[in-house]
Design an enzyme around this catalytic site. Structure first.
Site, mmCIF file in Angstrom:
data_model
loop_
_atom_site.group_PDB
_atom_site.id
_atom_site.type_symbol
_atom_site.label_atom_id
_atom_site.label_comp_id
_atom_site.label_asym_id
_atom_site.label_seq_id
_atom_site.Cartn_x
_atom_site.Cartn_y
_atom_site.Cartn_z
ATOM 1 N N TYR A 197 -8.978 5.928 2.775
ATOM 2 C CA TYR A 197 -7.730 6.160 2.033
ATOM 3 C C TYR A 197 -7.223 7.595 2.086
ATOM 4 C CZ TYR A 197 -8.312 1.439 0.607
ATOM 5 O OH TYR A 197 -8.423 0.083 0.652
ATOM 6 N N ILE A 198 -8.041 8.497 2.611
ATOM 7 C CA ILE A 198 -7.584 9.877 2.799
ATOM 8 C C ILE A 198 -6.305 9.865 3.637
ATOM 9 C CG2 ILE A 198 -8.202 11.988 4.098
ATOM 10 C CD1 ILE A 198 -11.077 11.504 3.000
ATOM 11 N N GLY B 268 -5.587 0.434 10.253
ATOM 12 C CA GLY B 268 -4.828 -0.407 11.186
ATOM 13 C C GLY B 268 -5.558 -1.722 11.372
ATOM 14 N N ILE C 110 1.707 3.546 6.693
ATOM 15 C CA ILE C 110 1.011 4.442 7.619
ATOM 16 C C ILE C 110 0.735 3.705 8.930
ATOM 17 C CG2 ILE C 110 -0.024 5.820 5.776
ATOM 18 C CD1 ILE C 110 -2.738 4.445 6.575
ATOM 19 N N ASP C 111 0.708 2.368 8.886
ATOM 20 C CA ASP C 111 0.316 1.577 10.067
ATOM 21 C C ASP C 111 1.384 1.535 11.171
ATOM 22 O OD1 ASP C 111 -2.047 1.026 8.816
ATOM 23 O OD2 ASP C 111 -1.404 -0.917 8.046
ATOM 24 N N ARG D 217 -23.416 15.105 20.486
ATOM 25 C CA ARG D 217 -23.448 13.737 19.981
ATOM 26 C C ARG D 217 -22.202 12.948 20.421
ATOM 27 N NH1 ARG D 217 -25.048 15.415 13.800
ATOM 28 N NH2 ARG D 217 -27.282 15.044 14.003
ATOM 29 N N GLY E 104 0.836 -1.203 0.000
ATOM 30 C CA GLY E 104 0.000 0.000 0.000
ATOM 31 C C GLY E 104 0.869 1.251 0.000
ATOM 32 N N ASN F 258 5.503 -4.822 6.038
ATOM 33 C CA ASN F 258 5.878 -6.168 6.487
ATOM 34 C C ASN F 258 5.991 -7.193 5.362
ATOM 35 O OD1 ASN F 258 6.054 -5.937 9.406
ATOM 36 N ND2 ASN F 258 3.950 -5.190 9.226
ATOM 37 N N GLY F 259 4.982 -7.203 4.490
ATOM 38 C CA GLY F 259 4.977 -8.162 3.380
ATOM 39 C C GLY F 259 6.178 -7.944 2.486
HETATM 40 O O1 F6P Z 1 -1.064 0.591 4.054
HETATM 41 C C1 F6P Z 1 -1.631 -0.182 5.092
HETATM 42 C C2 F6P Z 1 -3.091 -0.206 4.913
HETATM 43 O O2 F6P Z 1 -3.397 1.113 4.796
HETATM 44 C C3 F6P Z 1 -3.965 -0.829 5.979
HETATM 45 O O3 F6P Z 1 -4.125 -0.141 7.177
HETATM 46 C C4 F6P Z 1 -5.239 -0.976 5.199
HETATM 47 O O4 F6P Z 1 -6.185 -1.753 5.795
HETATM 48 C C5 F6P Z 1 -4.708 -1.530 3.949
HETATM 49 O O5 F6P Z 1 -3.451 -0.908 3.757
HETATM 50 C C6 F6P Z 1 -5.624 -1.432 2.783
HETATM 51 O O6 F6P Z 1 -4.958 -1.184 1.598
HETATM 52 P P1 F6P Z 1 -5.347 -1.759 0.172
HETATM 53 O O7 F6P Z 1 -6.795 -1.571 -0.032
HETATM 54 O O8 F6P Z 1 -4.503 -0.942 -0.761
HETATM 55 O O9 F6P Z 1 -4.977 -3.193 0.169
#
Ligand code: F6P
Length: 342
Positions: free
Chosen positions: A266-267, A181, A137-138, A173, A15, A114-115
């Protein structure tokens, strides 16, 4: 004796996140200007490496990209070591090794989460010189205190929370905001503290919906006009519910308090990096180029106490960095009355 000019490849995988271009620039400029290396960038992460799709990166391509979100190289979630039916007889690892040799590369820099680090380690096992740079970002990459992209995401989430405070106050509210995450609650924890969340729910700490509702009711009894709940997308909820959707529904149903949900999505991954991420990504990139000059391979660049260091990819591979109960931010929040729903 003249030494051969080093030729290096860069790819961005997984991502995207703010700061990727700053990292590419940091590697490229250091490699070219300081060490006279040649730099190429593979297109769309590991896909470009498999199909030998690349662009030459010289100073011209590296100029003006520092502040740019996304990645000029493109990215993908390609996992070359995962065998799938669709690939037929293609041996992706073999193609990777062949392309690396044919292109005369001295090192491959893999920028990712990680991947990506796991794949980078496996690529190293093929006899390829590889270096990892952690981004996401995580902030859940094992072995480093911070990944770049995280600070930008927290800034965006915090800004969103600031805005929710005023509208929540006007309408009295409860507001539930969902941040990214899946496995780790770093964004929720940091934005929760920076944005003054009353309840923070993260995947690492199991919650009890009764405790959440009790906390919200108590706030209203105490004449607190509104409540802000920040939830990580990966908390456990019943099937077919989003994290924010489920928590908002629980609050309305059990307390009768009007509740609204916001899912940032995604923002959090888009746009220009914060100055902190620009600096971190540049430092990571420049450090990786230095490592190549010193011929130090098979490691991931990392940071601890604002000092750069490295950790073997073999140690990083397959692990996650999660929030623990004794994390200083968790402890501080708890001491100040913030609930984690436990
Ligand atoms: O980049 C990490 C992350 O933003 C996760 O927190 C999120 O759930 C995931 O990627 C989703 O990304 P994509 O839809 O690109 O697989």
């Amino acid at each position: 004796m003249t030494t051969k000019k080093k030729r290096i490849g860069i790819l961005t995988a997984g991502g995207d996140c703010p700061g990727l271009n700053a990292a590419i620039r940091g590697i490229g400029k250091t490699a070219i200007v300081e060490h006279g290396m040649e730099v190429i960038g593979f297109v769309s992460g590991y896909t470009g490496l498999i199909h030998k799709e690349y662009v030459k990166l010289n100073e011209e391509q590296l100029s003006g990209i520092l502040t740019l979100g996304g990645t000029i190289l493109g990215t993908s979630r390609e996992k070359p070591f995962k065998i799938s039916q669709e690939d037929g007889n293609i041996n992706k690892p073999e193609l990777i090794k062949q392309n690396y040799d044919e292109l005369g590369l001295d090192c491959l820099i893999c920028i990712g989460g990680n991947g990506t680090m796991k794949t980078a380690w496996k690529i190293g096992e093929l006899g390829i010189n590889v270096i990892g740079i952690p981004k996401t970002i995580d902030n859940d990459v094992y072995g480093t205190e911070f990944t770049f992209g995280f600070d930008s995401a927290v800034a965006i989430a915090t800004d969103a929370m600031d805005r929710l405070h005023t509208t929540a106050n006007s309408h009295q509210r409860a507001m539930v905001i969902e941040v990214m995450g899946h496995d780790a609650g770093w964004i929720a924890l940091h934005a929760g503290m920076a944005g003054g969340g009353d309840i923070i729910l993260i995947p690492e700490i199991g919650y009890n919906s009764k405790a959440i509702c009790k906390k919200i009711e108590k706030r209203f009894e105490d004449k607190k006009a509104y409540s802000i709940v920040v939830v990580a997308e990966g908390i456990k909820v019943p099937k077919n519910y989003s994290a924010a959707g489920y928590i908002a529904k629980c609050i309305t149903k059990n307390t009768g308090i009007e509740t609204r949900e916001t899912r940032l999505g995604y923002i959090q991954r888009g746009g220009s990096p914060t100055h902190t991420d620009r600096i971190l990504a540049t430092r990571y990139g420049a450090y990786a180029a230095e490592m190549i000059a010193q011929e130090r391979y098979g490691e991931m660049v990392a940071i601890e106490g604002n000092k750069l260091k490295t950790i073997p990819l073999s140690e990083v591979s397959g692990k996650l960095k999660l929030v623990t109960l004794d994390n200083p931010l968790v402890v501080k929040c708890k001491n100040m009355g913030v609930s984690f729903g436990d």
